[in-house]
Design a protein around this motif. Structure first.
Motif, mmCIF file in Angstrom:
data_model
loop_
_atom_site.group_PDB
_atom_site.id
_atom_site.type_symbol
_atom_site.label_atom_id
_atom_site.label_comp_id
_atom_site.label_asym_id
_atom_site.label_seq_id
_atom_site.Cartn_x
_atom_site.Cartn_y
_atom_site.Cartn_z
ATOM 1 N N ARG A 163 37.322 45.762 38.708
ATOM 2 C CA ARG A 163 36.922 44.528 39.566
ATOM 3 C C ARG A 163 37.020 44.981 41.114
ATOM 4 N N ASP A 197 38.131 42.884 44.382
ATOM 5 C CA ASP A 197 38.537 41.554 45.147
ATOM 6 C C ASP A 197 38.254 41.635 46.657
ATOM 7 N N SER A 230 36.008 39.589 40.079
ATOM 8 C CA SER A 230 37.467 38.746 40.543
ATOM 9 C C SER A 230 37.380 37.632 40.680
ATOM 10 N N ALA A 243 47.823 46.187 48.254
ATOM 11 C CA ALA A 243 46.595 46.325 47.714
ATOM 12 C C ALA A 243 46.447 47.634 46.938
ATOM 13 N N LEU A 274 47.940 39.693 48.409
ATOM 14 C CA LEU A 274 46.912 40.895 48.178
ATOM 15 C C LEU A 274 47.636 41.744 47.251
ATOM 16 N N ARG A 291 45.924 43.433 44.377
ATOM 17 C CA ARG A 291 44.525 43.193 44.458
ATOM 18 C C ARG A 291 43.732 44.502 44.799
ATOM 19 N N SER A 343 41.649 38.081 52.330
ATOM 20 C CA SER A 343 42.786 37.635 51.281
ATOM 21 C C SER A 343 42.579 36.312 50.668
ATOM 22 N N PRO A 344 43.290 35.970 49.573
ATOM 23 C CA PRO A 344 43.213 34.461 48.946
ATOM 24 C C PRO A 344 43.621 33.675 50.076
ATOM 25 N N TYR A 380 38.981 50.410 38.592
ATOM 26 C CA TYR A 380 39.852 49.044 38.839
ATOM 27 C C TYR A 380 39.546 47.874 37.962
ATOM 28 N N PRO A 382 37.148 36.666 45.112
ATOM 29 C CA PRO A 382 36.431 37.765 45.727
ATOM 30 C C PRO A 382 36.102 37.308 47.420
#
Ligand code: NAP
Length: 261
Positions: free
Chosen positions: A85, A87, A134, A32, A5, A8, A240-241, A83, A137
């Protein structure tokens, strides 16, 4: 585990206190950049300064009454333009008025619909173009354990949260594979909202808030109310990813309160 993060962009609505505040804080702790809002510009401004001071986070703080379509549009446009975008999005709002079916008027139903369902629809619509920018996202919608097991005396919440989980599942299909959409269901997390509900029930029963809390705790296998940070850690993970293959799920953070499979 690295949640991925750092740097992001996370957006949290109704962030001035309680669950939203804890989620915003957890995003900041993960590095973030944030856009946060609530009805009170002063309250979210105070949180922004705290997050800047404690975590070096970049934070956009704005007033946004989630019953106001234009305010929602303004907030997401400002976040997106700042920003470039979005995420991660945590949708959250104040709780609806408590009460059983016989106590509720059309105006109560309408107000709760606007605050707890339509605000999510509007937020997701306004966020969509920025989420599309993103590379990973994700949306996490705040609901309640009432989606599995209705809560006595919270009829509006019981009905409207069901709409939000259905929307969550629908979008997890419609927006796939680009945008992951999940929901999180708090049980009894110790916030001002829960303290108020306990006070209200104590008045109705001629009891005390402590006795009401003890009655709830008897049904919670972990034997206590949760803390906002315990909910926030799960919400931030889902957004989160690191949660890259989790989509269309409703995750309960309730200490085992809901006994259903
Ligand atoms: N805590 C729990 O255990 C639990 C369990 C199930 C579901 N929930 C639900 O989760 C949500 C958050 O709960 P919480 O415990 O964090 O509640 P809370 O402590 O009462 O906080 C509510 C937040 O919502 C904001 N808010 C209220 N009305 C708003 C509006 N019209 N527009 C924008 N922001 C608004 C408030 O900020 P301002 O006053 O600054 O606007 C505040 O930041 C609620 O919907 C609640 O029903 C909570």
């Amino acid at each position: 585990m690295d949640l991925g993060l750092k740097g992001r962009v996370a957006v949290v609505t109704a962030a001035s206190q309680g669950l939203g505040r804890a989620v915003a804080t957890a995003f900041a702790a993960e590095g973030a950049r944030l856009a946060i809002s609530s009805r009170s510009e002063a309250a979210v401004g105070e949180l922004a300064r705290k997050l800047e001071r404690e975590y070096g986070a970049e934070v956009l703080a704005m007033a946004c009454d989630l019953r106001d379509a234009a305010a929602i549009e303004r907030f997401f446009r400002a976040a997106g333009e700042r920003y470039g975008r979005i995420d991660a999005l945590f949708t959250n709002a104040g709780g609806p008025q408590p009460g059983g079916f016989d106590e509720l008027s059309d105006a109560d139903w309408q107000a709760a619909f606007e605050l707890n369902l339509l605000s999510v629809v509007r937020s997701l619509r306004a966020a969509r173009p920025w989420l599309e920018k993103s590379d990973a996202p994700a949306v996490v919608n705040d609901v309640s354990t009432s989606v599995k097991q209705p809560i006595e005396g919270l009829t509006l919440s019981n009905v409207l949260r069901a709409g939000v989980v259905t929307l969550t599942k629908s979008l997890s299909l419609e927006w796939a594979p680009r945008i992951r959409v999940n929901a999180i269901a708090p049980g009894r997390i110790a916030t001002e909202r829960v303290a108020q509900l306990d006070r209200d029930r104590a008045v109705r029963l001629g009891s005390t808030p402590e006795a009401v809390a003890a009655e709830h705790i008897r049904n919670i296998p972990l034997g206590r109310y949760g803390q906002p940070e315990e909910l926030a850690r799960v919400a931030v993970f889902l957004a989160s990813p690191a949660a890259s293959y989790v989509n269309g799920q409703f995750v309960f953070v309730d200490g085992g309160l809901v006994h259903a499979l």
